[in-house]
Motif scaffolding. Structure first.
Motif, PDB file in Angstrom:
ATOM      1  N   TRP A  94       0.808  -1.219   0.000  1.00  0.00           N
ATOM      2  CA  TRP A  94       0.000   0.000   0.000  1.00  0.00           C
ATOM      3  C   TRP A  94       0.844   1.274   0.000  1.00  0.00           C
ATOM      4  CZ3 TRP A  94       0.705   3.357   4.024  1.00  0.00           C
ATOM      5  CH2 TRP A  94       1.243   2.842   5.208  1.00  0.00           C
ATOM      6  N   TYR A  95       1.978   1.257   0.693  1.00  0.00           N
ATOM      7  CA  TYR A  95       2.796   2.470   0.736  1.00  0.00           C
ATOM      8  C   TYR A  95       3.465   2.742  -0.608  1.00  0.00           C
ATOM      9  CZ  TYR A  95       6.187  -1.219   1.879  1.00  0.00           C
ATOM     10  OH  TYR A  95       6.938  -2.363   1.874  1.00  0.00           O
TER      11      TYR A  95
ATOM     12  N   GLY B  93       0.685   4.298  -2.699  1.00  0.00           N
ATOM     13  CA  GLY B  93       0.532   5.712  -2.346  1.00  0.00           C
ATOM     14  C   GLY B  93       1.619   6.573  -2.952  1.00  0.00           C
ATOM     15  N   ALA B  94       2.867   6.086  -2.885  1.00  0.00           N
ATOM     16  CA  ALA B  94       3.983   6.831  -3.468  1.00  0.00           C
ATOM     17  C   ALA B  94       3.848   6.928  -4.979  1.00  0.00           C
ATOM     18  CB  ALA B  94       5.309   6.169  -3.098  1.00  0.00           C
TER      19      ALA B  94
ATOM     20  N   ALA C 233       8.949   4.804  -5.749  1.00  0.00           N
ATOM     21  CA  ALA C 233       9.295   4.551  -4.349  1.00  0.00           C
ATOM     22  C   ALA C 233      10.627   5.186  -3.980  1.00  0.00           C
ATOM     23  CB  ALA C 233       9.351   3.042  -4.095  1.00  0.00           C
TER      24      ALA C 233
ATOM     25  N   ARG D 121      -5.837   1.571   1.223  1.00  0.00           N
ATOM     26  CA  ARG D 121      -4.789   2.142   2.069  1.00  0.00           C
ATOM     27  C   ARG D 121      -3.762   2.893   1.233  1.00  0.00           C
ATOM     28  NH1 ARG D 121      -4.178  -2.802   6.563  1.00  0.00           N
ATOM     29  NH2 ARG D 121      -6.244  -2.401   7.494  1.00  0.00           N
ATOM     30  N   GLY D 122      -3.548   2.440   0.007  1.00  0.00           N
ATOM     31  CA  GLY D 122      -2.674   3.183  -0.889  1.00  0.00           C
ATOM     32  C   GLY D 122      -3.226   4.560  -1.204  1.00  0.00           C
TER      33      GLY D 122
ATOM     34  N   ALA E 171      -2.804   6.801   1.857  1.00  0.00           N
ATOM     35  CA  ALA E 171      -1.426   7.300   1.906  1.00  0.00           C
ATOM     36  C   ALA E 171      -1.216   8.406   0.883  1.00  0.00           C
ATOM     37  CB  ALA E 171      -0.453   6.150   1.652  1.00  0.00           C
TER      38      ALA E 171
END
Length: 548
Positions: A54-55, A58-59, A195, A307-308, A311
Motif C-alpha cells: 500500500w505504501y 501511495g507513493a 518509491a 490504504r494506498g 497514503a
C-alpha cells in the motif's frame, strides 16, 4: 570550497552523476528480480503490475501526479498569484473517493470480466463499445497534447533554470530518456522509481521551503513566514489602487484582479469536478491501484488499494508547501532590497530557489529527486497510453495473440507517444501560464467523463445509448462553462434514458453488489482506515480555513 555557492559546483555534478547511476541500477535490479519471478511475458503484469504494498501504491499515485508542471508551473503561479491555485492541489480528500467508492466497483468488474480493467472497459460494458472507444480516444489525445508535451516542455524550462542546459536539450532529453525507461521497465520500473524518488523529492522540497523562509526571515523560519504573508498582502492591486492580496484562495470582489481566475466558490466547485475526474476515473491514476496477482482475494486487493489511496491523500497535502509556497517566498525574496536573489521570470522560481538556498552537495542530491520525479511522472503517462492502446484497440482487433506480442505492442505504442510528444512541443512554446492551461484543458474534458461515470454507477435507469450520447455530446460541448456543462450532460442523459431501451440485466450486473461482495468490502477496512481517512479531510479543511 564555497559551500554556500548559489550555483552548481563540481561536487553537485559529481553527486548527481553517481546518484543517477545508483537509481538506475536499483530500478534495473528490481526489474530483473521481478522478471525472474514471472512465468513468461505477461501483458497485464507489464502494464498494470502485480500489486505492490500500500505504501508503494501511495507513493506511485503521488509520483504520477507530480510533474514538471509543478516544479515550474505551480511554483511560478505561486510567485504570480499566491495561493489561489492551491484549489487544484488541495485534493487529498478527493483521492479518498477512489479508494472507498470506486475501487470496489472496479474490482467487481475485474472479477466478472476475468481481467484487470481499463476505464474504457467499464464504459464499454456499462454502456456501449463506442462509449469506451470515445473515452480511449479522448484520453490518448489529451495525454499527448497536454500531459506528455507540457511535462516535457516545462521540464526543459526547469533543466534550463536549474542546470543551465539549453531548453531543447533538456526537453527532448527528458522525453527520450523516459520513453526508453518506460519501454524497458514497464509498470514495475515506474513503481520502483516512484518509491525511490518520493522521499528524496519531499525532503528536498521542504529543505527549499524552510531554508527559503529562513533566508527571508534573517535566520528565522517564523519571521520568514510572516514576511511572506505581509508581502503577499501588498499584491494584486486593482484599478482603484487597493491591494487585494494573494494570501487567500477565494476572491469574491469584482475589483480584485484575480477575481476572473478564482471567482469565489465557483473555483472550488470547478476544481472539485476536475479532481473527481482526475483522481477517480483517469486511467493513469487508477492504473496505480489495480495491479494484483491472479486469483488474489478481492478483500485483500481492496484493502491494499484503499490504504494506498489514503497514503496518497496525505502525500497530496504536500505539493502546496513543496512548490507553491516556495514560489511565494521567491517573489518576496526578489522584492527585498539587498537579498541578492533575482527573479526575472516567475516560471524559474523553483529552480532559482534551489540554487540560491541549498548548500553545495545538497543541490546535487535534491536534483536527483527532481529529475527522477520528472521521469516517473512522464513514464506514468507513457505507460497509461500503452495500456489504453493495447487493451482497448489492439487486443479487440487482434485476439489470441501471444502475451509477448501484446507486451511488444505496448512498447511500440510508447515509442509512438514519445514521437508525437516531441512533435507537439513547439506548440507549447506559444502558451501562457502552463499550469493554468492544463487546468483549463482538463475543465473541458472532465464534465463529460464525470457525468458518464457517476450516472453509470449510481443509476440503473440510465440506458447504454444515453451514456454514449453523454460522452460524445459532452466532449463537443466542452467550450461551455464547466458547471453548466456537467448539469446539462446529466440532465440530457436522464431525458435520453426515457426514450431509449433500458440497460440489460448484464449491464446492470456490473454496478450491482451481491451480499457476498458487500461482505468482502466490509472486511477490507477497519477503524484505523477510517481514522486515517478523517485525518486527510481535517488537514485539507484546516488549510482552507487558514488561507480563506
Amino acid at each position: 570550497m564555497n559551500w554556500s555557492s548559489h550555483e552548481f559546483i563540481w561536487l553537485d555534478w559529481t553527486i548527481m552523476g553517481v546518484g543517477i547511476l545508483a537509481v538506475g541500477w536499483a530500478v534495473w535490479r528490481s526489474i530483473q528480480k521481478h522478471k525472474r519471478l514471472q512465468q513468461g511475458a505477461d501483458s497485464e503484469d507489464y502494464l498494470f503490475g502485480k500489486g505492490e504494498p500500500w505504501y508503494i501504491i501511495g507513493a506511485a499515485i503521488f509520483a504520477a501526479n507530480i510533474g514538471s508542471e509543478h516544479l515550474v508551473g505551480l511554483a511560478g503561479t505561486g510567485a504570480k498569484a499566491g495561493v489561489g491555485m492551491a484549489h487544484w492541489e488541495m485534493q487529498g480528500w478527493m483521492i479518498l473517493i477512489l479508494g472507498w467508492l470506486f475501487v470496489p466497483f472496479y474490482q467487481l468488474m475485474n472479477i466478472k470480466l476475468g481481467k484487470i480493467i481499463t476505464m474504457p472497459d467499464f464504459l464499454k460494458n456499462r454502456y456501449t463499445p463506442a462509449t469506451g472507444s470515445w473515452l480511449s480516444i479522448i484520453t490518448l489525445i489529451a495525454y499527448v497534447l497536454t500531459k506528455v508535451s507540457v511535462t516535457a516542455f516545462t521540464g526543459g524550462i526547469f533543466m534550463e533554470s536549474l542546470l543551465g542546459l539549453p531548453f531543447w536539450y533538456g526537453a527532448i532529453g527528458l522525453i527520450v530518456l523516459t520513453g526508453i525507461f518506460t519501454v524497458l521497465g514497464g509498470m514495475k520500473g515506474v513503481m520502483t522509481l516512484s518509491a525511490i524518488q518520493t522521499p528524496i523529492l519531499i525532503i528536498g522540497s521542504f529543505l527549499v521551503l524552510f531554508l527559503g523562509l529562513a533566508a527571508l526571515g534573517d535566520g528565522s523560519i517564523a519571521n520568514g513566514w510572516t514576511a511572506m504573508i505581509h508581502y503577499s498582502q501588498t499584491l494584486s492591486k486593482g484599478t482603484d489602487g487597493v491591494a487585494y492580496g494573494t494570501n487567500h484562495m477565494f476572491h469574491f470582489e469584482t475589483g480584485d484582479p484575480l477575481y476572473d481566475d478564482y471567482p469565489g466558490f465557483w473555483v472550488f466547485i470547478g476544481a472539485t469536478i476536475i479532481g473527481f475526474w482526475y483522481w477517480a476515473t483517469d486511467q493513469h491514476i487508477v492504473q496505480r491501484v489495480l495491479g494484483q496477482r491472479k486469483g488474489e482475494p478481492s478483500d485483500v486487493v481492496m484493502k491494499r488499494a484503499r490504504r494506498g489511496t489514503i497514503a496518497a491523500g496525505y502525500f497530496k497535502l504536500l505539493p502546496v508547501f513543496m512548490f507553491l509556497i516556495p514560489g511565494m517566498i521567491a517573489a518576496a525574496l526578489a522584492a527585498r532590497p539587498g537579498s541578492g536573489f533575482k527573479l526575472d521570470n516567475p516560471d524559474t522560481a523553483f529552480g532559482s530557489m534551489v540554487k540560491f538556498v541549498l548548500p553545495a552537495g545538497v543541490k546535487g542530491i535534491v536534483t536527483i529527486g527532481f529529475i527522477s520525479a520528472l521521469v516517473a511522472s512522464l513514464a506514468a503517462f507513457f505507460n497509461s497510453c500503452a495500456t489504453l492502446f493495447t487493451e482497448d484497440f489492439y487486443k479487440p482487433m487482434f485476439k489470441n495473440k501471444s502475451e509477448a506480442t501484446y507486451v511488444l505492442t505496448g512498447r511500440l505504442a510508447t515509442v509512438v507517444v514519445v514521437v508525437l510528444g516531441i512533435i507537439w512541443i513547439p506548440v507549447m512554446m506559444s502558451l501562457g501560464s502552463l499550469y493554468s492551461y492544463l487546468q483549463g484543458i482538463q475543465s473541458l474534458l472532465a464534465p463529460a467523463m464525470v457525468s458518464v461515470f457517476v450516472m453509470g454507477i449510481f443509476s440503473k435507469r440510465i440506458t447504454p445509448r444515453a451514456g454514449e450520447a453523454g460522452m460524445i455530446v459532452g466532449f463537443f460541448l466542452g467550450m461551455l462553462r464547466l458547471l453548466a456543462n456537467i448539469l446539462f450532460i446529466m440532465g440530457m442523459m436522464v431525458v435520453v434514458s426515457f426514450f431509449t431501451p433500458k440497460p440489460t440485466a448484464k449491464q446492470i450486473e456490473f454496478i450491482t453488489f451481491t451480499g457476498d461482495y458487500k461482505a468482502l468490502i466490509r472486511n477490507s477496512w477497519n477503524k484505523w482506515d477510517l481514522i486515517a481517512t478523517v485525518g486527510v479531510v481535517i488537514a485539507c479543511a484546516s488549510f482552507y480555513m487558514y488561507f480563506w
